[in-house]
Design a protein around this motif. Sequence first.
Motif, PDB file in Angstrom:
ATOM      1  N   ILE A   1       0.875  -1.168   0.000  1.00  0.00           N
ATOM      2  CA  ILE A   1       0.000   0.000   0.000  1.00  0.00           C
ATOM      3  C   ILE A   1       0.911   1.215   0.000  1.00  0.00           C
ATOM      4  N   TYR A   2       0.697   2.127  -0.931  1.00  0.00           N
ATOM      5  CA  TYR A   2       1.542   3.313  -1.072  1.00  0.00           C
ATOM      6  C   TYR A   2       0.625   4.536  -1.122  1.00  0.00           C
ATOM      7  N   LEU A   3       1.013   5.602  -0.454  1.00  0.00           N
ATOM      8  CA  LEU A   3       0.156   6.781  -0.354  1.00  0.00           C
ATOM      9  C   LEU A   3       0.726   7.956  -1.142  1.00  0.00           C
ATOM     10  N   SER A   4      -0.172   8.667  -1.809  1.00  0.00           N
ATOM     11  CA  SER A   4       0.197   9.876  -2.542  1.00  0.00           C
ATOM     12  C   SER A   4      -1.033  10.769  -2.626  1.00  0.00           C
ATOM     13  N   GLU A   5      -0.836  12.020  -3.002  1.00  0.00           N
ATOM     14  CA  GLU A   5      -1.965  12.941  -3.086  1.00  0.00           C
ATOM     15  C   GLU A   5      -2.774  12.735  -4.360  1.00  0.00           C
ATOM     16  N   THR A   6      -2.154  12.205  -5.416  1.00  0.00           N
ATOM     17  CA  THR A   6      -2.849  11.992  -6.683  1.00  0.00           C
ATOM     18  C   THR A   6      -2.416  10.650  -7.267  1.00  0.00           C
ATOM     19  N   GLU A   7      -3.147  10.208  -8.288  1.00  0.00           N
ATOM     20  CA  GLU A   7      -2.730   9.012  -9.018  1.00  0.00           C
ATOM     21  C   GLU A   7      -2.013   9.452 -10.283  1.00  0.00           C
ATOM     22  N   SER A   8      -0.823   8.938 -10.503  1.00  0.00           N
ATOM     23  CA  SER A   8      -0.066   9.282 -11.703  1.00  0.00           C
ATOM     24  C   SER A   8       0.783   8.094 -12.128  1.00  0.00           C
ATOM     25  N   ALA A   9       1.109   8.063 -13.410  1.00  0.00           N
ATOM     26  CA  ALA A   9       1.945   6.990 -13.937  1.00  0.00           C
ATOM     27  C   ALA A   9       3.348   7.059 -13.337  1.00  0.00           C
ATOM     28  N   SER A  10       3.835   8.264 -13.069  1.00  0.00           N
ATOM     29  CA  SER A  10       5.183   8.404 -12.502  1.00  0.00           C
ATOM     30  C   SER A  10       5.248   7.821 -11.093  1.00  0.00           C
ATOM     31  N   PHE A  11       4.174   7.984 -10.296  1.00  0.00           N
ATOM     32  CA  PHE A  11       4.174   7.377  -8.964  1.00  0.00           C
ATOM     33  C   PHE A  11       4.068   5.861  -9.071  1.00  0.00           C
ATOM     34  N   TRP A  12       3.270   5.377 -10.027  1.00  0.00           N
ATOM     35  CA  TRP A  12       3.191   3.935 -10.242  1.00  0.00           C
ATOM     36  C   TRP A  12       4.558   3.369 -10.596  1.00  0.00           C
ATOM     37  N   LEU A  13       5.350   4.144 -11.336  1.00  0.00           N
ATOM     38  CA  LEU A  13       6.700   3.697 -11.679  1.00  0.00           C
ATOM     39  C   LEU A  13       7.533   3.473 -10.414  1.00  0.00           C
ATOM     40  N   SER A  14       7.393   4.362  -9.436  1.00  0.00           N
ATOM     41  CA  SER A  14       8.130   4.191  -8.175  1.00  0.00           C
ATOM     42  C   SER A  14       7.608   2.983  -7.396  1.00  0.00           C
ATOM     43  N   VAL A  15       6.292   2.724  -7.457  1.00  0.00           N
ATOM     44  CA  VAL A  15       5.709   1.550  -6.800  1.00  0.00           C
ATOM     45  C   VAL A  15       6.274   0.272  -7.421  1.00  0.00           C
ATOM     46  N   LEU A  16       6.287   0.222  -8.745  1.00  0.00           N
ATOM     47  CA  LEU A  16       6.798  -0.956  -9.452  1.00  0.00           C
ATOM     48  C   LEU A  16       8.282  -1.168  -9.182  1.00  0.00           C
ATOM     49  N   SER A  17       9.028  -0.076  -9.088  1.00  0.00           N
ATOM     50  CA  SER A  17      10.456  -0.173  -8.775  1.00  0.00           C
ATOM     51  C   SER A  17      10.663  -0.727  -7.376  1.00  0.00           C
ATOM     52  N   ASP A  18       9.771  -0.362  -6.438  1.00  0.00           N
ATOM     53  CA  ASP A  18       9.854  -0.899  -5.078  1.00  0.00           C
ATOM     54  C   ASP A  18       9.583  -2.399  -5.078  1.00  0.00           C
ATOM     55  N   LEU A  19       8.588  -2.841  -5.845  1.00  0.00           N
ATOM     56  CA  LEU A  19       8.311  -4.282  -5.947  1.00  0.00           C
ATOM     57  C   LEU A  19       9.529  -5.022  -6.467  1.00  0.00           C
ATOM     58  N   GLN A  20      10.181  -4.452  -7.468  1.00  0.00           N
ATOM     59  CA  GLN A  20      11.384  -5.061  -8.039  1.00  0.00           C
ATOM     60  C   GLN A  20      12.504  -5.124  -7.000  1.00  0.00           C
ATOM     61  N   ALA A  21      12.668  -4.052  -6.240  1.00  0.00           N
ATOM     62  CA  ALA A  21      13.718  -4.006  -5.215  1.00  0.00           C
ATOM     63  C   ALA A  21      13.462  -5.027  -4.107  1.00  0.00           C
ATOM     64  N   ARG A  22      12.189  -5.385  -3.911  1.00  0.00           N
ATOM     65  CA  ARG A  22      11.830  -6.360  -2.875  1.00  0.00           C
ATOM     66  C   ARG A  22      11.834  -7.795  -3.408  1.00  0.00           C
ATOM     67  N   GLY A  23      12.309  -7.994  -4.637  1.00  0.00           N
ATOM     68  CA  GLY A  23      12.546  -9.345  -5.117  1.00  0.00           C
ATOM     69  C   GLY A  23      11.703  -9.810  -6.287  1.00  0.00           C
ATOM     70  N   VAL A  24      10.720  -9.011  -6.720  1.00  0.00           N
ATOM     71  CA  VAL A  24       9.883  -9.445  -7.842  1.00  0.00           C
ATOM     72  C   VAL A  24      10.664  -9.287  -9.145  1.00  0.00           C
ATOM     73  N   LYS A  25      10.805 -10.389  -9.862  1.00  0.00           N
ATOM     74  CA  LYS A  25      11.525 -10.367 -11.142  1.00  0.00           C
ATOM     75  C   LYS A  25      10.573 -10.434 -12.329  1.00  0.00           C
ATOM     76  N   ASP A  26       9.374 -10.992 -12.116  1.00  0.00           N
ATOM     77  CA  ASP A  26       8.458 -11.148 -13.243  1.00  0.00           C
ATOM     78  C   ASP A  26       7.016 -11.092 -12.782  1.00  0.00           C
ATOM     79  N   ILE A  27       6.202 -10.365 -13.534  1.00  0.00           N
ATOM     80  CA  ILE A  27       4.746 -10.369 -13.409  1.00  0.00           C
ATOM     81  C   ILE A  27       4.228 -10.828 -14.763  1.00  0.00           C
TER      82      ILE A  27
END
Length: 204
Positions: A85-111
């Motif tokens: 769960i990630y919090l932000s004031e708005t929904e944007s593709a750039s914030f989603w990019l940071s969310v996806l990068s966090d998933l990758q950093a936590r070990g996700v290699k493939d969706i």
Amino acid sequence: SYRDIASHIKEMYDMELSPAQLTAITDRIWPEIEEWRSRPLDRAYPFVWLDALFYKVKQDGQIKSMAAYLVLGMNIEGEKDLLGIYLSETESASFWLSVLSDLQARGVKDIIIASIDNLKGFKEAIEAVFPATDIQLCIVHQIRNALRYVPYQDSREVVRDMKAIYKANTLDHAETALASFETKWSKKYPAMVRSWKNNWEGLS
């Protein structure tokens, strides 16, 4: 606010809690929340749903809208898990990019498949981090978006006709239903039909 939380607890459980007690509870559980937020994830997820929910929050004496970015994954055993769960004031593709990068950093290699709404730039953000992922546009978002163009008196009939598209058993049947849908509704609601046609690759 602490007052709202205390009032809710009083109403639900008939229990009195002071702001100091609530602070003590928060201080104890916060490290566990942080540990959950940064925990290692599986290497691969067959299916992941990504969406943002909006809610009101009181901050600095003002009521403002916040976006909670939710990532729900289904693992290879078919079990669902809230990955983050990630919090932000708005929904944007750039914030989603940071969310996806966090998933990758936590070990996700493939969706394998990611289900998303049609937010501009969202698909490209996923492809930047997980280039092999197939993108599936969410049918619920598509239905809601299409119905924005339809007045209430026709909405039930339109929804029934849309079901023939998204409940089809094969791609051929779905495309036949879409063609019938276009023939029936394109003159009356061209923008609605166009939304299906433009998004068909991701929806199908």
